[in-house]
Design a protein around this motif. Sequence first.
Motif, PDB file in Angstrom:
ATOM      1  N   TRP A  12       0.853  -1.181   0.000  1.00 53.52           N
ATOM      2  CA  TRP A  12       0.000   0.000   0.000  1.00 53.52           C
ATOM      3  C   TRP A  12       0.891   1.234   0.000  1.00 53.52           C
ATOM      4  N   SER A  63       4.834   4.687   4.253  1.00 53.57           N
ATOM      5  CA  SER A  63       4.713   3.651   3.216  1.00 53.57           C
ATOM      6  C   SER A  63       5.886   3.711   2.244  1.00 53.57           C
ATOM      7  N   SER A 106       2.051  -2.586   4.689  1.00 56.00           N
ATOM      8  CA  SER A 106       1.544  -1.235   4.935  1.00 56.00           C
ATOM      9  C   SER A 106       2.438  -0.516   5.936  1.00 56.00           C
ATOM     10  N   VAL A 117      -2.825  -8.093   5.419  1.00 55.70           N
ATOM     11  CA  VAL A 117      -2.052  -6.855   5.516  1.00 55.70           C
ATOM     12  C   VAL A 117      -1.014  -7.001   6.624  1.00 55.70           C
TER      13      VAL A 117
END
Length: 648
Positions: free
Chosen positions: A259, A266, A360, A500
């Motif tokens: 992401w 990020s 992430s 994630v």
Amino acid sequence: MCGIAGFTHRNRVPDPERIRSATATLIHRGPDQQGVFESNVCSMGATRLKIIDLASGDQPIVTEDADTAIVFNGEIYNHLELRRELETLGHRFKSHCDTETVLHAFLEWDTDCFTRLRGMFAIAIWTESDRRLVLARDRMGIKPLYVAHRGEDLFFGSELKAILVHPEIERRLSLNGLDCYLSLNYVPCPWTLVEGVEKLPPGQWLEWRDGEVSSAAYWSLPRGISESRTLQSAKEELDSLLRQSIREHLLSDVPLGMWLSGGIDSSTILHYAATESRLPLKTFSISFRGRSFDESEYIREVAARYGTEHEQLDLNPDSNLAGAIEEFAYYSDEPSADAGALPVWFLSKLSKTRTTVSLSGEGADELFGGYLTHRANRVADSVRRVPRSVVKLALAGLRGWPVSDEKISFEYKVKRLLEGSLMAPEEAHVYWNGTFSAAQKRALLRIEIPGALDRILAEMRDRHSSDDLAPYLWFDQKYFLPDDILNKADRMSMAHSLEVRPPFLDHRIVEFAASLPAAFKIRGSEQKVLLKELMRGKLPASVLKRKKIGFDIPAHEWLRGPLRSLLTDTLTAGSAEHGSLFHAEQIEAHLRDHLERRANLGYHLWGLMVLFLWMKKWRIQVASSPAASRAESSLVGDWTPAKTGTYI
């Protein structure tokens, strides 16, 4: 990555379909395989999203002697290292999956094994000969685990819905949970919004032994004692820790992506992932084209620098926003008053088209002081030296300012700052990001609610430190991070069967960050000082210098526009149905003030809207009285510590 569910039935024979029904509620978390384990005393189920060892590793996994069984949700990044150690101790393995490694680690070290695990996890292990069930949750609360105690039995699940299938669980609204939800926008651990159902705290294990229950912490957040070190040595240590963590987080037997927001967090993950991966990386982003908070310019620059295979979705009023929000009522379990859940929903949906795992940047703000609220605490200290009468006069003048459609406008921030400066520091800290003040809650509710919020704020107040930033970061790591940020990421991603992973939350990085002095985190108006120093020369200068925008929607504007019908219909129906709890006229006044642009109350109204949608979906009833709520809570909190089987 999976979902787990189970329950004990010490003195009864349950419906044989009960465990299958509970497991079926979690299929979105694990669409690739489902299985159950049943004994005379305990039933467990798992749904599996295959990430590692696709050919084997189906759950539950049971030992050869059929005495011990495990269901597991998460990833253990050092499982190969542990497996080699266990093999030298005589353990033999049938699969290559981390679930089997955890099972053998428990057989060797019992609950001490949890301190050896690096990763994110929720675990349930049943030992038949001891009539013993052990549950555990990872250190930072990345993976969820809900529990309920009824009589002599224990119920658990990765999501609330896996517990709500049981008729023993009454669907009564928790007033402790509501007290916190209306102020914080989330429900802090151990409470939920269902009376008698709790979250197992991060870093803890819980044991049910033949009807007796106990729990203990195997890890706790570090106290944040600053160590003597130079900025250069801290940069070198953080560089090493990030490199190790991200190398481990790249472990996967399925397509993996990232992401990307174009912010430093990020982008840092992408930088280190690019140095560790031999393959081109896939990145995914949400844009808000034409808006002041659109990050596309920075996203394109970072994606181009690292040559990623990039995909982006523009989120706008044509994106079926209302349809997605109504689905939250099912997938969120508890209502998420964080409007950032909406872009995360669409980002997860986009990511799943190409990958099964995404990395992430969650956690960096809480570790390194990245939120504007962290600076607001210091500014408010100066404002508090101004006479209160002057601050109140300024506030009165500001109420005449025209409200803005900006996501978080200047006038909104100034009003919140001044209002917060009239509060105690710990109350102000949560007010910056929260919604209803104590006075507003009293006006909104018809009943008196317990002081749950005061109890957790007292924890922050009692953490005296020479570091003025440390108590706030500790609070954000203990509550805001797992119960809002990580909860949101887990529910929205798992709704789309996407895993994630947040590499910043490796516990070694968490412990390192806590040891840093405040000046390495915030210096004047500069935030995340150490992280920016580390990435200077690595990331584009524009990324390092830009202001933090935040992954959120223009809630004020969209609730006046494309979401207006959903908002008004939901609040009208909800306030009528729950008139014994809320003053309908107060909700109507808030709604009218917002729609007629007398105030920006988008975040307040968002929270009420998703609360009513959730209560309707799950048929949640209001507790008969605060006294009844407190009595039930004391029963659940009175846990004290203590083990034939069919595998299907």
